[in-house]
Design a protein around this motif. Structure first.
Motif, PDB file in Angstrom:
ATOM      1  N   ASP A  30      50.002  40.168  19.220  1.00 36.19           N
ATOM      2  CA  ASP A  30      50.097  40.756  17.888  1.00 36.19           C
ATOM      3  C   ASP A  30      50.985  41.984  17.965  1.00 36.19           C
ATOM      4  O   ASP A  30      51.009  42.684  18.973  1.00 36.19           O
ATOM      5  CB  ASP A  30      48.721  41.138  17.354  1.00 36.19           C
ATOM      6  N   GLY A  31      51.704  42.220  16.902  1.00 40.82           N
ATOM      7  CA  GLY A  31      52.554  43.400  16.808  1.00 40.82           C
ATOM      8  C   GLY A  31      52.335  44.088  15.483  1.00 40.82           C
ATOM      9  O   GLY A  31      52.041  43.443  14.478  1.00 40.82           O
ATOM     10  N   SER A  32      52.470  45.403  15.495  1.00 40.90           N
ATOM     11  CA  SER A  32      52.283  46.204  14.277  1.00 40.90           C
ATOM     12  C   SER A  32      53.438  47.180  14.141  1.00 40.90           C
ATOM     13  O   SER A  32      53.930  47.708  15.139  1.00 40.90           O
ATOM     14  CB  SER A  32      50.981  47.002  14.364  1.00 40.90           C
ATOM     15  N   ALA A  33      53.826  47.410  12.900  1.00 45.70           N
ATOM     16  CA  ALA A  33      54.851  48.414  12.598  1.00 45.70           C
ATOM     17  C   ALA A  33      54.281  49.330  11.532  1.00 45.70           C
ATOM     18  O   ALA A  33      53.867  48.880  10.475  1.00 45.70           O
ATOM     19  CB  ALA A  33      56.137  47.752  12.106  1.00 45.70           C
ATOM     20  N   HIS A  34      54.229  50.633  11.832  1.00 48.57           N
ATOM     21  CA  HIS A  34      53.686  51.627  10.887  1.00 48.57           C
ATOM     22  C   HIS A  34      54.669  52.765  10.711  1.00 48.57           C
ATOM     23  O   HIS A  34      54.982  53.428  11.681  1.00 48.57           O
ATOM     24  CB  HIS A  34      52.356  52.182  11.406  1.00 48.57           C
ATOM     25  N   PRO A  35      55.166  53.012   9.475  1.00 46.87           N
ATOM     26  CA  PRO A  35      55.150  52.074   8.350  1.00 46.87           C
ATOM     27  C   PRO A  35      56.026  50.878   8.681  1.00 46.87           C
ATOM     28  O   PRO A  35      56.536  50.797   9.797  1.00 46.87           O
ATOM     29  CB  PRO A  35      55.740  52.891   7.210  1.00 46.87           C
ATOM     30  N   ASN A  36      56.256  50.001   7.741  1.00 43.50           N
ATOM     31  CA  ASN A  36      57.070  48.820   8.015  1.00 43.50           C
ATOM     32  C   ASN A  36      58.369  48.919   7.216  1.00 43.50           C
ATOM     33  O   ASN A  36      58.326  48.822   5.994  1.00 43.50           O
ATOM     34  CB  ASN A  36      56.308  47.562   7.617  1.00 43.50           C
ATOM     35  N   PRO A  37      59.512  49.119   7.860  1.00 38.27           N
ATOM     36  CA  PRO A  37      59.707  49.305   9.298  1.00 38.27           C
ATOM     37  C   PRO A  37      59.274  50.703   9.735  1.00 38.27           C
ATOM     38  O   PRO A  37      59.226  51.635   8.938  1.00 38.27           O
ATOM     39  CB  PRO A  37      61.214  49.119   9.479  1.00 38.27           C
ATOM     40  N   GLY A  38      58.986  50.804  11.029  1.00 40.92           N
ATOM     41  CA  GLY A  38      58.531  52.071  11.589  1.00 40.92           C
ATOM     42  C   GLY A  38      58.207  51.925  13.062  1.00 40.92           C
ATOM     43  O   GLY A  38      58.784  51.088  13.754  1.00 40.92           O
ATOM     44  N   ARG A  39      57.267  52.749  13.511  1.00 40.52           N
ATOM     45  CA  ARG A  39      56.857  52.756  14.915  1.00 40.52           C
ATOM     46  C   ARG A  39      56.158  51.436  15.250  1.00 40.52           C
ATOM     47  O   ARG A  39      55.274  50.999  14.523  1.00 40.52           O
ATOM     48  CB  ARG A  39      55.924  53.938  15.144  1.00 40.52           C
ATOM     49  N   ILE A  40      56.549  50.804  16.354  1.00 39.27           N
ATOM     50  CA  ILE A  40      56.012  49.501  16.759  1.00 39.27           C
ATOM     51  C   ILE A  40      54.992  49.667  17.873  1.00 39.27           C
ATOM     52  O   ILE A  40      55.224  50.375  18.846  1.00 39.27           O
ATOM     53  CB  ILE A  40      57.140  48.561  17.243  1.00 39.27           C
ATOM     54  N   GLY A  41      53.881  48.937  17.717  1.00 38.73           N
ATOM     55  CA  GLY A  41      52.885  48.812  18.776  1.00 38.73           C
ATOM     56  C   GLY A  41      52.681  47.331  19.044  1.00 38.73           C
ATOM     57  O   GLY A  41      52.676  46.519  18.109  1.00 38.73           O
ATOM     58  N   ILE A  42      52.553  46.962  20.318  1.00 36.41           N
ATOM     59  CA  ILE A  42      52.318  45.562  20.657  1.00 36.41           C
ATOM     60  C   ILE A  42      51.011  45.434  21.424  1.00 36.41           C
ATOM     61  O   ILE A  42      50.611  46.333  22.165  1.00 36.41           O
ATOM     62  CB  ILE A  42      53.475  44.933  21.455  1.00 36.41           C
TER      63      ILE A  42
END
Length: 155
Positions: A30-42
């Protein structure tokens, strides 16, 4: 075959049950971007047939949620190759990424083509790999790891 037909075929394949041997590893990404687009966490969880458990939780730069999901899948495949995994069943809750991986190179999303090429390269390094879509509620560990990476800096 049209792009629409390719995507419909990919959706059908993603819903099918995949038989696997007792020696198969399983991975959730799973991957997350906060905000989207923004900082990515995997986030990635790999589970081996003998009870092995490998977790990956890290920041992966900046980008869109599509980038985040693909980078998580890439991390899962890189770790599987590193571990010498033969058979791998991979689960992700991103329909966009799962469908993009399952369709032909010509029909995939243009913005994700570099990620798709890296995934194809890594998949070629494994004897057998299947990528399947799962609902978000069945991908909790990977989601937790991706969120942890963004909020705590990851490991």
């Amino acid at each position: 075959m049209s792009i629409k037909q390719e995507r419909a075929r990919a959706e059908k394949l993603a819903r099918q049950a995949v038989p696997s041997s007792p020696a198969a590893w399983r991975a959730w990404f799973d991957g997350s971007a906060h905000p989207n687009p923004g900082r990515i966490g995997i986030g990635v969880l790999l589970a081996g047939p003998a009870g092995e458990r490998v977790e990956i939780s890290r920041r992966a730069g900046h980008g869109s949620s599509g980038d985040a999901e693909y980078l998580a899948l890439i991390a899962a495949l890189e770790k599987a190759v590193e571990l010498g995994v033969g058979e791998l069943l991979v689960y992700g809750d991103s329909q966009v990424v799962v469908q993009d991986v399952l369709v032909s190179q010509a029909a995939g999303a243009k913005a994700l083509e570099l990620h798709r090429a890296r995934v194809a390269q890594l998949m070629a390094g494994l004897a057998q790999v299947d990528v399947r879509w799962v609902p978000r509620h069945r991908n909790g560990d990977a989601d937790r790891l991706s969120q942890q990476a963004i909020h705590e800096g990851g490991v």
